[in-house]
Design an enzyme around this catalytic site. Structure first.
Site, PDB file in Angstrom:
ATOM      1  N   GLY A  44     142.265 -15.099 146.276  1.00  0.00           N
ATOM      2  CA  GLY A  44     143.609 -14.775 145.621  1.00  0.00           C
ATOM      3  C   GLY A  44     143.421 -13.437 145.010  1.00  0.00           C
TER       4      GLY A  44
ATOM      5  N   LYS B 274     147.789 -32.014 154.445  1.00  0.00           N
ATOM      6  CA  LYS B 274     148.373 -33.393 154.703  1.00  0.00           C
ATOM      7  C   LYS B 274     149.738 -33.539 154.130  1.00  0.00           C
ATOM      8  CE  LYS B 274     147.395 -38.331 154.276  1.00  0.00           C
ATOM      9  NZ  LYS B 274     148.199 -38.746 152.948  1.00  0.00           N
TER      10      LYS B 274
ATOM     11  N   LEU C 202     145.765 -19.686 154.864  1.00  0.00           N
ATOM     12  CA  LEU C 202     145.186 -19.714 156.245  1.00  0.00           C
ATOM     13  C   LEU C 202     145.665 -21.099 156.985  1.00  0.00           C
ATOM     14  CD1 LEU C 202     141.442 -18.841 155.066  1.00  0.00           C
ATOM     15  CD2 LEU C 202     143.452 -17.527 155.846  1.00  0.00           C
TER      16      LEU C 202
ATOM     17  N   LEU D 196     148.728 -22.699 159.416  1.00  0.00           N
ATOM     18  CA  LEU D 196     149.873 -22.357 160.168  1.00  0.00           C
ATOM     19  C   LEU D 196     151.077 -22.653 159.477  1.00  0.00           C
ATOM     20  CD1 LEU D 196     151.067 -21.160 162.717  1.00  0.00           C
ATOM     21  CD2 LEU D 196     150.937 -23.499 163.654  1.00  0.00           C
TER      22      LEU D 196
ATOM     23  N   ASN E 286     153.587 -12.183 155.675  1.00  0.00           N
ATOM     24  CA  ASN E 286     152.185 -12.241 155.668  1.00  0.00           C
ATOM     25  C   ASN E 286     151.375 -11.089 155.643  1.00  0.00           C
ATOM     26  OD1 ASN E 286     149.488 -14.086 155.941  1.00  0.00           O
ATOM     27  ND2 ASN E 286     149.663 -13.437 158.049  1.00  0.00           N
TER      28      ASN E 286
ATOM     29  N   HIS F 148     147.575  -9.729 157.312  1.00  0.00           N
ATOM     30  CA  HIS F 148     146.807  -9.892 158.203  1.00  0.00           C
ATOM     31  C   HIS F 148     145.541  -8.661 158.271  1.00  0.00           C
ATOM     32  CE1 HIS F 148     144.711 -12.128 161.495  1.00  0.00           C
ATOM     33  NE2 HIS F 148     144.487 -10.689 162.007  1.00  0.00           N
TER      34      HIS F 148
ATOM     35  N   SER G 232     148.044  -5.565 158.675  1.00  0.00           N
ATOM     36  CA  SER G 232     149.435  -5.636 159.365  1.00  0.00           C
ATOM     37  C   SER G 232     150.193  -6.623 158.538  1.00  0.00           C
ATOM     38  CB  SER G 232     149.426  -6.206 160.619  1.00  0.00           C
ATOM     39  OG  SER G 232     148.677  -5.295 161.469  1.00  0.00           O
TER      40      SER G 232
ATOM     41  N   ASP H 166     150.600 -15.236 163.541  1.00  0.00           N
ATOM     42  CA  ASP H 166     150.210 -13.616 163.500  1.00  0.00           C
ATOM     43  C   ASP H 166     151.450 -12.762 164.542  1.00  0.00           C
ATOM     44  OD1 ASP H 166     148.329 -13.960 161.603  1.00  0.00           O
ATOM     45  OD2 ASP H 166     146.937 -14.071 163.137  1.00  0.00           O
TER      46      ASP H 166
ATOM     47  N   GLU I  53     144.895  -3.564 151.498  1.00  0.00           N
ATOM     48  CA  GLU I  53     145.814  -4.372 151.117  1.00  0.00           C
ATOM     49  C   GLU I  53     146.143  -4.226 149.606  1.00  0.00           C
ATOM     50  OE1 GLU I  53     144.205  -7.976 153.945  1.00  0.00           O
ATOM     51  OE2 GLU I  53     143.404  -8.004 152.055  1.00  0.00           O
TER      52      GLU I  53
HETATM   53  C1  GAR Z   1     142.625 -11.136 153.172  1.00  0.00           C
HETATM   54  O1  GAR Z   1     141.958 -10.041 153.655  1.00  0.00           O
HETATM   55  C2  GAR Z   1     144.099 -11.420 154.099  1.00  0.00           C
HETATM   56  O2  GAR Z   1     144.400 -10.165 154.842  1.00  0.00           O
HETATM   57  C3  GAR Z   1     143.369 -12.377 154.821  1.00  0.00           C
HETATM   58  O3  GAR Z   1     142.620 -13.081 154.045  1.00  0.00           O
HETATM   59  C4  GAR Z   1     142.204 -12.518 152.871  1.00  0.00           C
HETATM   60  C5  GAR Z   1     142.367 -13.133 151.692  1.00  0.00           C
HETATM   61  O4  GAR Z   1     141.774 -12.383 150.474  1.00  0.00           O
HETATM   62  N1  GAR Z   1     144.466 -13.070 155.793  1.00  0.00           N
HETATM   63  C6  GAR Z   1     144.067 -13.579 156.915  1.00  0.00           C
HETATM   64  O5  GAR Z   1     143.276 -13.483 157.419  1.00  0.00           O
HETATM   65  C7  GAR Z   1     145.367 -14.262 157.400  1.00  0.00           C
HETATM   66  N2  GAR Z   1     145.085 -14.506 159.031  1.00  0.00           N
HETATM   67  P1  GAR Z   1     142.121 -12.847 149.177  1.00  0.00           P
HETATM   68  O6  GAR Z   1     141.957 -14.189 148.947  1.00  0.00           O
HETATM   69  O7  GAR Z   1     140.927 -12.151 148.199  1.00  0.00           O
HETATM   70  O8  GAR Z   1     143.457 -12.136 148.767  1.00  0.00           O
END
Ligand code: GAR
Length: 187
Positions: free
Chosen positions: A12, A59, A84, A86, A101, A103, A135, A144, A173
């Protein structure tokens, strides 16, 4: 003031960064966090930030709980920040152009089922890529594959480890995700 729901499955750090960005600017949006993992560190962050949070498991997603809850919350924007699972197709249809989202790669490269977090950075290093990035895209029924809103790049050095790449990508990010959200909320 906008109503923003952030979904996260793990640490997070993006969720915390987004909330911190708006607070620093004295923009008083309402945030709510949803996670699918009972032990996700994002729950600790929510407590520390004084932001409401709840757990809705995979669930429960399958039983329609997430959809019902999101309709109740009626958010202006739904932000997947390290979520993570779908996203259920029914929800995508209920919130057209309101679910985004992030990525950790330059889609369409390194996207799809199983491509998340450190797996992406390991693949980037294994393939000797010289650049990678982030992205930010609208969420569709497929992993994605929704329309890309924003991308930013960073270089990958020959001796970078997946952890080095992860750090560079996280920096991108943190810099861009809040600004893209701010822009979308103002449009
Ligand atoms: C981030 O790097 C995000 O881009 C990736 O998970 C990480 C979460 O980090 N997301 C994916 O891979 C989605 N397919 P965080 O929990 O520290 O924010």
């Amino acid at each position: 003031m906008k109503n923003i729901v952030i979904l996260a499955s793990g640490s997070g750090s993006n969720a915390e960064n987004i909330i911190g960005y708006f607070r620093k600017k004295n923009i008083l949006h309402q945030f709510h966090i949803i996670t699918n993992k009972k032990d996700a560190f994002v729950l600790e962050r929510a407590k520390k930030l004084g932001v409401t949070a709840e757990i809705i498991t995979k669930k429960q997603n399958d039983e329609g709980v997430l959809e019902k809850r999101l309709l109740e919350l009626n958010p202006d924007l739904i932000v997947l920040a390290g979520y993570l699972l779908l996203f259920p197709a029914g929800i995508v249809q209920q919130f057209p152009n309101k679910i985004i989202n992030i990525h950790p790669a330059l889609l369409p490269k390194y996207g799809g089922k199983g491509m998340y977090g450190s797996f992406v950075h390991e693949a980037v290093v294994a393939n000797n890529e010289t650049e990678t990035g982030i992205s930010i895209h609208y969420v569709s029924e497929l992993y994605d594959e929704g329309a890309v809103i924003f991308q930013a790049k960073t270089s990958v050095a020959e001796n970078d480890t997946p952890d080095d790449v992860a750090q560079k990508v996280h920096q991108l990010e943190y810099e861009h995700f809040p600004k893209v959200i701010e822009k979308l909320l103002s449009d």
